[in-house]
Design a protein around this motif. Sequence first.
Motif, mmCIF file in Angstrom:
data_model
loop_
_atom_site.group_PDB
_atom_site.id
_atom_site.type_symbol
_atom_site.label_atom_id
_atom_site.label_comp_id
_atom_site.label_asym_id
_atom_site.label_seq_id
_atom_site.Cartn_x
_atom_site.Cartn_y
_atom_site.Cartn_z
ATOM 1 N N ILE A 144 0.866 -1.180 0.000
ATOM 2 C CA ILE A 144 0.000 0.000 0.000
ATOM 3 C C ILE A 144 0.900 1.226 0.000
ATOM 4 C CG2 ILE A 144 -1.770 1.331 1.236
ATOM 5 C CD1 ILE A 144 -2.611 -1.295 2.614
ATOM 6 N N ASN A 145 0.658 2.137 -0.928
ATOM 7 C CA ASN A 145 1.437 3.378 -0.993
ATOM 8 C C ASN A 145 0.700 4.578 -0.422
ATOM 9 O OD1 ASN A 145 2.249 1.771 -3.779
ATOM 10 N ND2 ASN A 145 4.012 2.708 -2.748
ATOM 11 N N ASN A 164 2.061 7.461 2.281
ATOM 12 C CA ASN A 164 1.452 8.555 3.017
ATOM 13 C C ASN A 164 -0.042 8.344 3.214
ATOM 14 O OD1 ASN A 164 -0.031 10.414 0.853
ATOM 15 N ND2 ASN A 164 1.909 9.760 -0.051
ATOM 16 N N ILE A 165 -0.589 9.147 4.123
ATOM 17 C CA ILE A 165 -1.992 9.047 4.518
ATOM 18 C C ILE A 165 -2.655 10.405 4.363
ATOM 19 C CG2 ILE A 165 -3.581 8.536 6.423
ATOM 20 C CD1 ILE A 165 -1.211 6.893 7.676
ATOM 21 N N ILE A 166 -3.874 10.401 3.819
ATOM 22 C CA ILE A 166 -4.684 11.620 3.775
ATOM 23 C C ILE A 166 -6.007 11.320 4.466
ATOM 24 C CG2 ILE A 166 -5.870 13.316 2.348
ATOM 25 C CD1 ILE A 166 -3.129 11.500 0.672
ATOM 26 N N GLU A 176 -12.648 19.051 -6.857
ATOM 27 C CA GLU A 176 -11.738 20.019 -6.244
ATOM 28 C C GLU A 176 -11.014 19.408 -5.043
ATOM 29 O OE1 GLU A 176 -13.651 23.870 -5.486
ATOM 30 O OE2 GLU A 176 -15.159 23.261 -6.949
ATOM 31 N N ILE A 177 -11.741 18.639 -4.264
ATOM 32 C CA ILE A 177 -11.123 17.990 -3.103
ATOM 33 C C ILE A 177 -10.228 16.840 -3.563
ATOM 34 C CG2 ILE A 177 -11.547 16.967 -0.844
ATOM 35 C CD1 ILE A 177 -12.598 19.875 -1.271
ATOM 36 N N ALA A 178 -10.649 16.141 -4.601
ATOM 37 C CA ALA A 178 -9.822 15.064 -5.159
ATOM 38 C C ALA A 178 -8.482 15.603 -5.653
ATOM 39 C CB ALA A 178 -10.565 14.365 -6.294
ATOM 40 N N ASP A 179 -8.497 16.783 -6.250
ATOM 41 C CA ASP A 179 -7.246 17.392 -6.730
ATOM 42 C C ASP A 179 -6.287 17.638 -5.566
ATOM 43 O OD1 ASP A 179 -8.213 17.385 -9.312
ATOM 44 O OD2 ASP A 179 -8.845 19.484 -9.281
ATOM 45 N N LEU A 180 -6.830 18.073 -4.434
ATOM 46 C CA LEU A 180 -5.992 18.286 -3.250
ATOM 47 C C LEU A 180 -5.437 16.964 -2.721
ATOM 48 C CD1 LEU A 180 -7.639 20.968 -0.898
ATOM 49 C CD2 LEU A 180 -5.317 20.956 -1.816
ATOM 50 N N ILE A 181 -6.266 15.934 -2.743
ATOM 51 C CA ILE A 181 -5.818 14.614 -2.288
ATOM 52 C C ILE A 181 -4.631 14.147 -3.123
ATOM 53 C CG2 ILE A 181 -6.455 12.169 -2.119
ATOM 54 C CD1 ILE A 181 -9.332 13.096 -1.497
ATOM 55 N N LEU A 182 -4.752 14.259 -4.437
ATOM 56 C CA LEU A 182 -3.667 13.822 -5.304
ATOM 57 C C LEU A 182 -2.400 14.644 -5.080
ATOM 58 C CD1 LEU A 182 -5.950 12.193 -6.760
ATOM 59 C CD2 LEU A 182 -4.660 12.571 -8.865
ATOM 60 N N PHE A 183 -2.553 15.943 -4.872
ATOM 61 C CA PHE A 183 -1.386 16.775 -4.601
ATOM 62 C C PHE A 183 -0.679 16.310 -3.338
ATOM 63 C CE2 PHE A 183 0.148 20.382 -2.008
ATOM 64 C CZ PHE A 183 1.305 20.669 -2.729
ATOM 65 N N LEU A 184 -1.431 16.122 -2.256
ATOM 66 C CA LEU A 184 -0.817 15.728 -0.989
ATOM 67 C C LEU A 184 -0.205 14.329 -1.051
ATOM 68 C CD1 LEU A 184 -3.387 17.145 1.587
ATOM 69 C CD2 LEU A 184 -1.035 17.917 1.216
ATOM 70 N N SER A 205 1.256 13.125 -3.675
ATOM 71 C CA SER A 205 2.329 13.123 -4.668
ATOM 72 C C SER A 205 3.659 13.618 -4.103
ATOM 73 C CB SER A 205 1.935 14.016 -5.852
ATOM 74 O OG SER A 205 2.071 15.394 -5.494
ATOM 75 N N ASP A 206 4.709 13.441 -4.890
ATOM 76 C CA ASP A 206 6.037 13.923 -4.497
ATOM 77 C C ASP A 206 6.107 15.445 -4.480
ATOM 78 O OD1 ASP A 206 6.993 11.389 -4.129
ATOM 79 O OD2 ASP A 206 7.877 11.225 -6.130
ATOM 80 N N LYS A 207 5.118 16.107 -5.086
ATOM 81 C CA LYS A 207 5.092 17.573 -5.031
ATOM 82 C C LYS A 207 4.870 18.062 -3.603
ATOM 83 C CE LYS A 207 3.558 18.410 -9.769
ATOM 84 N NZ LYS A 207 2.571 19.089 -10.638
ATOM 85 N N ALA A 208 4.354 17.198 -2.755
ATOM 86 C CA ALA A 208 4.097 17.551 -1.358
ATOM 87 C C ALA A 208 5.053 16.821 -0.421
ATOM 88 C CB ALA A 208 2.652 17.227 -0.998
ATOM 89 N N LYS A 209 6.226 16.466 -0.890
ATOM 90 C CA LYS A 209 7.144 15.627 -0.121
ATOM 91 C C LYS A 209 7.631 16.269 1.179
ATOM 92 C CE LYS A 209 11.073 16.921 -3.062
ATOM 93 N NZ LYS A 209 12.055 16.374 -4.040
#
Length: 250
Positions: free
Chosen positions: A83-84, A135-137, A220-228, A230-234
């Motif tokens: 699980i990632n 990571n976990i959201i 809009e919330i899904a976009d935030l989930i993907l950002f967090l 991703s490595d963009k939010a490392k």
Amino acid sequence: MSFKNKIVLITGASSGIGAAAAISFAKEGANVALVGRNEQKLQKVKEECAKTGNVPFVVRADVSNDQDVMRIIEETIEKFGKINVLVNNAGMIGFDGILSDNIMSMFDSIMKTNLRAAVYMTHLAAPHLIKSKGNIINISSIAGKKTSKIRPMVSYTASKAALDHFTRNVAAELAPHGVRVNSISPGPVKTDILINAGVNSSMVDIEKMLPLGRISDSQEIADLILFLASDKAKAITGSDYVSDNGAMLL
């Protein structure tokens, strides 16, 4: 934001934010495990994911049931081996005040779904996330940060306030293991959750109350989930992202 070869486990994936996130992750190459109670809705989300990405793995389960939570993790690991990303999205809204006759039954039901399920899912998934440096959201709500001016929501607001602090504590504990933990706190979102809770106000009425004069959609919330995720939010952990069209300003 490529999630190729990543395994993403999403609870409450049969509709709303969970469904939008699942479809978005699939588009970006992820293998998604969809968790929900409504089999027909899960199948629809599975079909949408398959149109543009990998065919997801469906686990019909109730996260408020401990045996089901164990089965979710076991079947996901059996299917994918790892699980990632864990998205604790399953939740319910209820209206109750401290003077309500149903306060304790509502409290137990909401806490079981909104908080206890996230705690147990995280507990069981954490060893696998440590291995994958994942990571976990957690999907929280602005309700955990303010009182309700329209109808009392004692149990719901308490569950989300607790989820916020749970997120911070787990972020601190897992950071040395390379696992990031964050939360997102939406304001009103166009999903089934308000309707299921018996809210009679139209979306137009709610929009008029918000400073930006609009309500978010699930994407809009899904976009935030993907950002967090991703490595963009490392560098981001222990944070809470508010997306509420200004509702916290009221």
